[in-house]
Design a protein around this motif. Structure first.
Motif, PDB file in Angstrom:
ATOM      1  N   THR A  91      10.917  12.454  -6.926  1.00 37.14           N
ATOM      2  CA  THR A  91       9.920  11.247  -6.756  1.00 37.14           C
ATOM      3  C   THR A  91       8.503  12.720  -7.318  1.00 37.14           C
ATOM      4  O   THR A  91       8.743  14.014  -7.479  1.00 37.14           O
ATOM      5  CB  THR A  91       9.589  10.940  -5.370  1.00 37.14           C
ATOM      6  N   GLU A  92       6.919  11.789  -6.430  1.00 35.53           N
ATOM      7  CA  GLU A  92       6.347  13.141  -7.140  1.00 35.53           C
ATOM      8  C   GLU A  92       5.864  13.345  -6.221  1.00 35.53           C
ATOM      9  O   GLU A  92       6.074  12.997  -4.844  1.00 35.53           O
ATOM     10  CB  GLU A  92       5.311  11.403  -7.001  1.00 35.53           C
ATOM     11  N   TRP A 101       2.333  13.841  -5.390  1.00 37.39           N
ATOM     12  CA  TRP A 101       1.638  12.908  -4.758  1.00 37.39           C
ATOM     13  C   TRP A 101       1.821  12.688  -3.639  1.00 37.39           C
ATOM     14  O   TRP A 101       1.591  12.194  -2.429  1.00 37.39           O
ATOM     15  CB  TRP A 101       0.315  12.957  -5.709  1.00 37.39           C
ATOM     16  N   THR A 102       2.606  11.317  -3.993  1.00 41.34           N
ATOM     17  CA  THR A 102       2.528  10.761  -3.586  1.00 41.34           C
ATOM     18  C   THR A 102       4.265  10.781  -2.377  1.00 41.34           C
ATOM     19  O   THR A 102       4.032  10.224  -0.664  1.00 41.34           O
ATOM     20  CB  THR A 102       4.238   9.064  -3.221  1.00 41.34           C
ATOM     21  N   THR A 127      -4.652  11.126  -0.559  1.00 39.30           N
ATOM     22  CA  THR A 127      -3.458  11.195  -0.100  1.00 39.30           C
ATOM     23  C   THR A 127      -2.775  10.148  -0.981  1.00 39.30           C
ATOM     24  O   THR A 127      -3.959   9.127  -1.633  1.00 39.30           O
ATOM     25  CB  THR A 127      -3.482  10.572   1.100  1.00 39.30           C
ATOM     26  N   ALA A 128      -1.957   9.644  -1.013  1.00 40.10           N
ATOM     27  CA  ALA A 128      -1.499   7.784  -1.573  1.00 40.10           C
ATOM     28  C   ALA A 128      -1.664   6.870  -1.517  1.00 40.10           C
ATOM     29  O   ALA A 128      -2.632   5.950  -1.875  1.00 40.10           O
ATOM     30  CB  ALA A 128      -0.264   8.208  -2.121  1.00 40.10           C
ATOM     31  N   ALA A 135      -4.481   4.087  -2.387  1.00 42.73           N
ATOM     32  CA  ALA A 135      -3.663   2.817  -3.040  1.00 42.73           C
ATOM     33  C   ALA A 135      -4.753   1.846  -2.222  1.00 42.73           C
ATOM     34  O   ALA A 135      -4.922   0.464  -2.352  1.00 42.73           O
ATOM     35  CB  ALA A 135      -2.238   2.652  -2.422  1.00 42.73           C
ATOM     36  N   ARG A 191      -1.592   1.730  -6.774  1.00 41.13           N
ATOM     37  CA  ARG A 191      -1.083   0.954  -5.662  1.00 41.13           C
ATOM     38  C   ARG A 191       0.906   0.835  -6.209  1.00 41.13           C
ATOM     39  O   ARG A 191       0.975   0.051  -7.294  1.00 41.13           O
ATOM     40  CB  ARG A 191      -1.143  -0.150  -5.300  1.00 41.13           C
ATOM     41  N   ALA A 201       1.282   4.062  -9.027  1.00 37.24           N
ATOM     42  CA  ALA A 201       1.608   4.784  -8.597  1.00 37.24           C
ATOM     43  C   ALA A 201       1.669   6.326  -8.766  1.00 37.24           C
ATOM     44  O   ALA A 201       1.243   8.010  -8.959  1.00 37.24           O
ATOM     45  CB  ALA A 201       1.670   5.186  -7.190  1.00 37.24           C
ATOM     46  N   ARG A 202       2.516   5.980  -9.608  1.00 35.95           N
ATOM     47  CA  ARG A 202       3.858   7.143 -10.582  1.00 35.95           C
ATOM     48  C   ARG A 202       2.748   7.431 -11.945  1.00 35.95           C
ATOM     49  O   ARG A 202       2.814   8.331 -11.990  1.00 35.95           O
ATOM     50  CB  ARG A 202       5.017   6.477 -10.757  1.00 35.95           C
TER      51      ARG A 202
END
Length: 467
Positions: free
Chosen positions: A372-373, A375-376, A385-386, A390, A397, A401-402
């Protein structure tokens, strides 16, 4: 978000932002870089390396499938070397040896340092009188063109990429380039026209395009007057002096293979859907495992009723790779248990998140690792923060987000490209993962790994994204 014209410029002295919400995301600058180096004694070239060197030299004039087959033979030969021999032989190669970039790529895939930078002789960074780099390697262009489909069917996908790029751009407080956006209209003709206009208008670096066929159209031109960071991978390597950055299924398959190899898995059973991206991830997994002496025992369709015959192969199964969406994996879990595979290491692609979101249903996915990323999963330097983002921006969102993180990393790459090109194993701690460039202009991403715990996504804490 206000619409952007075919060529709209952003100058650092202006206050223009892509909507009030984006202004809230302006934070401190981009993350720093890490480097590693080693001193290795030189030795005489071994027979295996000599054979690989001959293939590398002949491969410089090959194209298409012949080039791919030649590269596969080189990788197969290099897989015969253990880590110490690979590092020793790479250090012994003279400057300009075509094999060095292949050996360097193999070193990075094994998490080993480079003895010297990759051979990137075609790159130049002094166009438009670009100021010298800061101590951390920050050296952005003077005028940067971003080629995106701002109209047409691909405009929806382009929006989070654009906004992530701008979040990074406005979050940097040092010198920033003038940025102009060019609408590719989602077509090859529009892309070629946009690139030519960007060159004519004096831009010294280009980010984009986003579409795979448009990347191919530019790369097939060969030598390009202004360097490109393409936001997709084409069917051939970037021309010398250019780079490609993509969130590709192949990268996930290779990352999954490395994750399993690091945990001692040599025999991996695959369960996969029929989507093209799933097949591409499986092919990359298979090739990467084979290059390291491991194997895929079977590729089983997700609709197979009984997995027991595949789990009972002679030699056993060390791990399971799942190239499937999360809702399909939930249905598969009882079959894995009945086949005695529930206790084996299980790794999936990022598609595992598709069709999930209810902890009471997702508990059956507990323990499955997936890329996964950063950041998230645990946050990224230079971004809020993600969750907060969002709430502020629609383009950050859900699945977008990716792409937002991808756009943010595109900005970082444009600003630190010289360091990646000239440094020994230099890296950027990006929003999508740790970013490096191989010897062929491909940005390689080591993702963060996550899993489900009590049906909730949680980052794994083994540091596998930081090597």
């Amino acid at each position: 978000m206000p619409p952007l014209s075919n060529s709209r410029s952003i100058r650092p002295a202006t206050r223009w932002l892509a909507g009030p919400a984006l202004a809230m995301l302006i934070l401190g600058g981009c993350g720093g870089l890490s480097t590693r180096s080693t001193d290795t004694a030189k030795v005489v070239m071994s027979p295996v390396v000599a054979q690989a060197s001959a293939l590398a030299r002949s491969g410089t004039v090959l194209t298409g499938q012949a080039r791919l087959d030649n590269e596969r033979q080189i990788r197969d030969l290099l897989s015969q070397l253990d880590d110490a021999a690979l590092a020793r032989e790479a250090a012994a190669l003279p400057a300009g040896e075509p094999l060095y970039n292949y050996m360097g790529q193999a070193l990075l895939e094994r998490g080993l340092p480079l003895p010297r930078p990759f051979d990137h002789t075609a790159w130049t960074f002094d166009a438009n009188g670009r100021p010298a780099a800061d101590p951390d390697g920050y050296r952005p262009p003077v005028k940067l063109a971003m080629l995106l489909p701002l109209s047409g069917e691909m405009a929806v996908a382009a929006s989070p990429v654009r906004d992530g790029f701008l979040a990074g751009y406005y979050g940097e407080h040092r010198r920033r380039p003038e940025v102009s956006f060019y609408d590719t209209t989602g077509s090859i003709a529009g892309t070629l026209s946009a690139y030519d206009r960007a060159v004519a208008e004096g831009n010294d670096f280009v980010v984009g395009p986003l579409e795979r066929n448009a990347v191919d159209a530019l790369f097939t031109r060969g030598a390009l007057p202004v360097s490109i960071l393409a936001l997709n991978s084409g069917s051939q390597p970037p021309p010398a002096g250019n780079a490609a950055f993509a969130l590709s299924p192949e990268d996930e398959g290779a990352a999954a293979a490395e994750y399993l190899l690091e945990r001692g898995a040599k025999r991996v059973m695959v369960v996969s859907g029929s989507e093209e991206s799933q097949r591409r991830a499986v092919d990359a997994l298979r090739e990467h495992l084979a290059s390291r002496g491991a194997t895929v025992t079977d590729v089983v369709g997700e609709g197979v009723a009984d997995l027991t015959p595949f789990a009972s192969r002679e030699g056993g199964i060390d791990a399971v790779f799942l190239a499937m969406r999360g809702n399909s994996v939930r249905e598969l879990m009882p079959k894995l248990a009945l086949a005695g595979l529930a206790g084996k290491p299980r790794v999936a692609t990022s598609q595992l998140l598709s069709g999930t979101g209810k902890p009471e249903d997702d508990r059956v996915l507990d323990g499955i690792a997936f890329p996964t990323e950063t950041w998230t999963a645990r946050g990224a330097r230079g971004l809020p923060t993600a969750a907060f983002t969002a709430e502020t921006l629609p383009t950050a969102r859900g699945g977008a987000a990716r792409l937002f993180a991808f756009g943010f990393d595109a900005w970082q790459l444009s600003a630190y490209m010289e360091r990646l090109v000239t440094g020994t194993d230099a890296s950027i701690p990006g929003a999508t993962g740790t970013l490096r460039m191989d010897g062929f202009g491909n940005i390689k991403r080591t993702p963060t790994w996550a899993t489900f715990i009590s049906g909730v996504v949680m980052p794994l804490t083994d540091g596998s994204d930081r090597r």
